[in-house]
Design a protein around this motif. Sequence first.
Motif, short mmCIF file in Angstrom:
data_model
loop_
_atom_site.label_atom_id
_atom_site.label_comp_id
_atom_site.label_asym_id
_atom_site.label_seq_id
_atom_site.Cartn_x
_atom_site.Cartn_y
_atom_site.Cartn_z
N GLU A 99 0.83 -1.21 0.00
CA GLU A 99 0.00 0.00 0.00
C GLU A 99 0.87 1.26 0.00
OE1 GLU A 99 -3.52 2.19 2.60
OE2 GLU A 99 -2.87 0.20 3.16
N THR A 100 1.92 1.26 0.79
CA THR A 100 2.84 2.40 0.83
C THR A 100 3.48 2.62 -0.54
OG1 THR A 100 3.29 2.04 3.18
CG2 THR A 100 4.91 3.32 1.94
N ASN A 101 3.91 1.53 -1.18
CA ASN A 101 4.50 1.64 -2.51
C ASN A 101 3.49 2.17 -3.52
OD1 ASN A 101 6.98 0.77 -1.63
ND2 ASN A 101 6.64 -1.35 -2.20
N LEU A 102 2.26 1.69 -3.44
CA LEU A 102 1.21 2.18 -4.35
C LEU A 102 0.98 3.67 -4.17
CD1 LEU A 102 -1.50 -0.63 -4.32
CD2 LEU A 102 -0.28 0.25 -6.31
N GLN A 103 0.92 4.12 -2.93
CA GLN A 103 0.72 5.55 -2.66
C GLN A 103 1.88 6.37 -3.20
OE1 GLN A 103 0.14 5.53 1.58
NE2 GLN A 103 -2.04 5.04 1.41
N SER A 104 3.08 5.84 -3.07
CA SER A 104 4.27 6.52 -3.60
C SER A 104 4.21 6.61 -5.12
CB SER A 104 5.53 5.78 -3.15
OG SER A 104 6.67 6.34 -3.75
N PHE A 105 3.84 5.51 -5.77
CA PHE A 105 3.74 5.50 -7.23
C PHE A 105 2.66 6.47 -7.71
CE2 PHE A 105 5.38 0.86 -7.37
CZ PHE A 105 6.69 1.31 -7.28
N VAL A 106 1.54 6.51 -7.02
CA VAL A 106 0.46 7.42 -7.41
C VAL A 106 0.93 8.87 -7.28
CG1 VAL A 106 -1.81 8.30 -6.67
CG2 VAL A 106 -1.45 5.84 -6.93
N ALA A 107 1.62 9.18 -6.19
CA ALA A 107 2.13 10.54 -6.01
C ALA A 107 3.13 10.89 -7.10
CB ALA A 107 2.78 10.69 -4.63
N GLN A 108 3.99 9.96 -7.44
CA GLN A 108 4.98 10.19 -8.50
C GLN A 108 4.29 10.42 -9.85
OE1 GLN A 108 7.72 6.94 -8.97
NE2 GLN A 108 8.64 7.80 -10.79
N PHE A 109 3.29 9.60 -10.17
CA PHE A 109 2.59 9.76 -11.44
C PHE A 109 1.81 11.07 -11.48
CE2 PHE A 109 2.71 4.92 -11.69
CZ PHE A 109 3.82 4.93 -12.53
N ARG A 110 1.24 11.46 -10.36
CA ARG A 110 0.53 12.76 -10.32
C ARG A 110 1.49 13.91 -10.57
NH1 ARG A 110 -3.47 11.49 -5.33
NH2 ARG A 110 -5.09 10.48 -6.56
N ALA A 111 2.66 13.84 -9.94
CA ALA A 111 3.66 14.90 -10.13
C ALA A 111 4.09 14.96 -11.59
CB ALA A 111 4.86 14.67 -9.22
N GLU A 112 4.32 13.82 -12.21
CA GLU A 112 4.70 13.79 -13.61
C GLU A 112 3.58 14.30 -14.51
OE1 GLU A 112 6.07 9.82 -14.44
OE2 GLU A 112 7.78 10.01 -13.09
N ASN A 113 2.34 13.95 -14.17
CA ASN A 113 1.19 14.43 -14.93
C ASN A 113 1.07 15.94 -14.82
OD1 ASN A 113 -1.27 14.05 -16.47
ND2 ASN A 113 -2.37 14.53 -14.59
N ASP A 114 1.31 16.47 -13.62
CA ASP A 114 1.25 17.93 -13.44
C ASP A 114 2.31 18.62 -14.29
OD1 ASP A 114 -0.85 17.61 -11.67
OD2 ASP A 114 0.38 17.90 -9.86
N LYS A 115 3.50 18.03 -14.38
CA LYS A 115 4.56 18.61 -15.21
C LYS A 115 4.15 18.63 -16.68
CE LYS A 115 8.47 17.24 -12.32
NZ LYS A 115 9.65 16.37 -12.23
N VAL A 116 3.53 17.56 -17.13
CA VAL A 116 3.08 17.49 -18.53
C VAL A 116 2.01 18.55 -18.77
CG1 VAL A 116 1.84 16.06 -20.20
CG2 VAL A 116 3.70 15.08 -18.87
N GLU A 117 1.06 18.68 -17.85
CA GLU A 117 0.01 19.69 -18.01
C GLU A 117 0.60 21.09 -18.02
OE1 GLU A 117 -3.10 19.11 -15.13
OE2 GLU A 117 -3.64 17.15 -15.96
N ASP A 118 1.61 21.35 -17.18
CA ASP A 118 2.27 22.66 -17.18
C ASP A 118 2.97 22.91 -18.51
OD1 ASP A 118 1.40 23.09 -14.60
OD2 ASP A 118 3.34 22.63 -13.65
N SER A 119 3.61 21.87 -19.05
CA SER A 119 4.29 22.01 -20.35
C SER A 119 3.29 22.29 -21.46
CB SER A 119 5.08 20.73 -20.68
OG SER A 119 6.14 20.57 -19.78
#
Length: 148
Positions: A99-119
């Motif tokens: 569960e901790t790993n899943l939460q970490s992956f979700v946070a990482q993917f959200r951060a990457e998605n935010d970067k793409v949206e900003d770009s």
Amino acid sequence: MDEAFGGSQTRASILTAVRALKDVASDNGLAGGGNAGAFSNAIDNFAGVQFEDAIAAARSLAEVDGTECLPHLGRGRRAAVTAGRDLKRTAEAFLQSVETNLQSFVAQFRAENDKVEDSISSAEASLIAIATSLSDLTPPDEEPVRAA
């Protein structure tokens, strides 16, 4: 044990379920945090005990009064109880790690998605600026280029 595994589960069905859980988590890169080894050991230990016999004996003890239960206590079922308890404990730790790993992956993917949206927003603003600059360069006798 009933709470951890259900009242009608057999050792074979429990082993199938926990092995499948471990395999799915491992195959998807979620089995980390040092719990996978302990979980594997607990699965192996549990595979080597007489789980059904120990559960049947424990259930029969609940129905027996006083000293009548002493013969049931004298049988060697401690290993099965310990293995079941260890399997439950390590499965919970393993699942917490997953569960901790899943939460970490979700946070990482959200951060990457935010970067793409900003770009994308930045590229869109640049394109609008270019279109505006081009319309300012249009000769007076031609129709200006309109930004979409």
